[in-house]
Design an enzyme around this catalytic site. Structure first.
Site, short mmCIF file in Angstrom:
data_model
loop_
_atom_site.label_atom_id
_atom_site.label_comp_id
_atom_site.label_asym_id
_atom_site.label_seq_id
_atom_site.Cartn_x
_atom_site.Cartn_y
_atom_site.Cartn_z
N ASP A 38 0.86 -1.17 0.00
CA ASP A 38 0.00 0.00 0.00
C ASP A 38 0.90 1.22 0.00
O ASP A 38 2.10 1.12 0.27
CB ASP A 38 -0.88 -0.02 1.26
CG ASP A 38 -2.19 0.75 1.09
OD1 ASP A 38 -3.26 0.11 1.07
OD2 ASP A 38 -2.13 1.99 0.98
N ASP A 64 3.86 2.29 -4.58
CA ASP A 64 2.84 3.01 -5.35
C ASP A 64 2.66 2.25 -6.67
O ASP A 64 3.58 2.21 -7.49
CB ASP A 64 3.32 4.44 -5.61
CG ASP A 64 2.33 5.27 -6.41
OD1 ASP A 64 1.39 4.71 -7.01
OD2 ASP A 64 2.52 6.51 -6.48
N ASN A 91 -6.41 -4.84 -6.06
CA ASN A 91 -7.47 -4.26 -5.23
C ASN A 91 -7.34 -2.75 -5.08
O ASN A 91 -8.33 -2.08 -4.78
CB ASN A 91 -7.43 -4.92 -3.85
CG ASN A 91 -8.31 -4.21 -2.84
OD1 ASN A 91 -9.53 -4.32 -2.88
ND2 ASN A 91 -7.68 -3.47 -1.93
N TYR A 155 -14.77 6.24 -12.03
CA TYR A 155 -14.75 4.99 -11.26
C TYR A 155 -15.39 3.84 -12.05
O TYR A 155 -14.84 2.74 -12.13
CB TYR A 155 -15.51 5.23 -9.96
CG TYR A 155 -15.41 4.12 -8.94
CD1 TYR A 155 -14.29 4.00 -8.13
CD2 TYR A 155 -16.47 3.23 -8.74
CE1 TYR A 155 -14.22 3.01 -7.15
CE2 TYR A 155 -16.40 2.24 -7.79
CZ TYR A 155 -15.27 2.13 -6.99
OH TYR A 155 -15.20 1.15 -6.03
N LYS A 159 -13.54 0.42 -13.33
CA LYS A 159 -14.01 -0.89 -12.89
C LYS A 159 -14.44 -1.75 -14.08
O LYS A 159 -14.23 -2.98 -14.09
CB LYS A 159 -15.17 -0.73 -11.89
CG LYS A 159 -14.76 -0.12 -10.55
CD LYS A 159 -13.67 -0.93 -9.86
CE LYS A 159 -13.47 -0.48 -8.41
NZ LYS A 159 -12.38 -1.25 -7.74
#
Length: 249
Positions: A38, A64, A91, A155, A159
């Protein structure tokens, strides 16, 4: 049920909290060596310490996913520490909502870069090792939003793109024993969602629309990831598993 994950190595991006943290924990419980990665160093190290304190196998690499040099370091260190990489869970991601006419270039770029470019870079980086092993699982965390949501052009596009990416990888890499699938969560009661000023409105709308009348939990997604990562799902590829309580539109 033995999922056959003991001794496998899994990288879970964006795993410092929320769905990623729950997924990393579940894979570790199933016997996998888990890489917590992360950009949030403090949270990532905290989770890694918690997992190792429970006797689970976890290693933290702050990275990153939008930076190719970070991704290369992530994979190289994973191979150095655990000797392989078998499961990749893409994720990492976040919303930056606005109506289309108000959406800035920065709103678009930030969301697309983390979710789509990040998934591309990490998948490309792990693929040579998966091909060498003749075994791999790529699992993209998409969203019910791939059907489209107002104020989420960026978004929803990202996705939906993750689904197309998984389908292409499934066709391209299947001959090496590698599968690629997507999970599309619906409303999930995570810290990030709870922090939104519109949380109660979002929750009420979701529960009204979905047949299963409870909020989704991070463990619901983690369980689905564990299945798709397992030996039990070795003939499933190019699919989208909706974890939405029956809500689609």
């Amino acid at each position: 049920m033995d999922l056959g994950l003991t001794g496998k190595t899994a990288i879970v991006t964006g795993s410092a909290r929320g769905l990623g943290a729950a997924t990393a924990r579940r894979l570790a419980i199933e016997g996998a060596h888990v890489i917590i990665t992360d950009i949030s160093a403090e949270s990532a190290h905290r989770l890694t310490r918690a997992l190792t304190a429970e006797g689970l196998s976890a290693h933290c690499i702050v990275a990153d996913v939008t930076r190719n040099d970070d991704v290369t370091r992530l994979v190289d260190e994973t191979l150095s520490v655990f000797g392989g990489v078998h499961v990749l869970v893409n994720n990492a991601g976040f919303p930056r909502d606005a109506y289309l006419v108000d959406m800035t270039d920065q709103d678009w770029d930030a969301v697309i870069d983390v979710m789509l470019k990040g998934a591309f870079l990490t998948t490309r980086a792990v693929m040579p090792q998966m091909i060498k092993q003749r075994w791999g699982r790529v699992i993209n965390i998409s969203s019910r939003a791939h059907f489209g949501n107002p104020t989420q052009v960026n978004y929803a596009t990202a996705k939906a793109g993750l689904i197309g990416m998984a389908k292409a990888i499934a066709i391209e890499e299947g001959r090496y024993g590698i599968t690629a699938n997507c999970i599309a969560p619906g409303f999930m009661d995570t810290e990030m969602i709870q922090a939104l000023p519109t949380y109660e409105v979002i929750k009420e709308r979701a529960l009204r629309s979905q047949p299963v009348k409870r909020p989704g939990a991070p463990d619901d997604v983690a369980d689905a990831v564990a299945f798709l990562a397992s030996e039990r799902a070795s003939f499933i590829s190019g699919e989208v598993l909706h974890v939405t309580g029956g809500r689609y539109g």
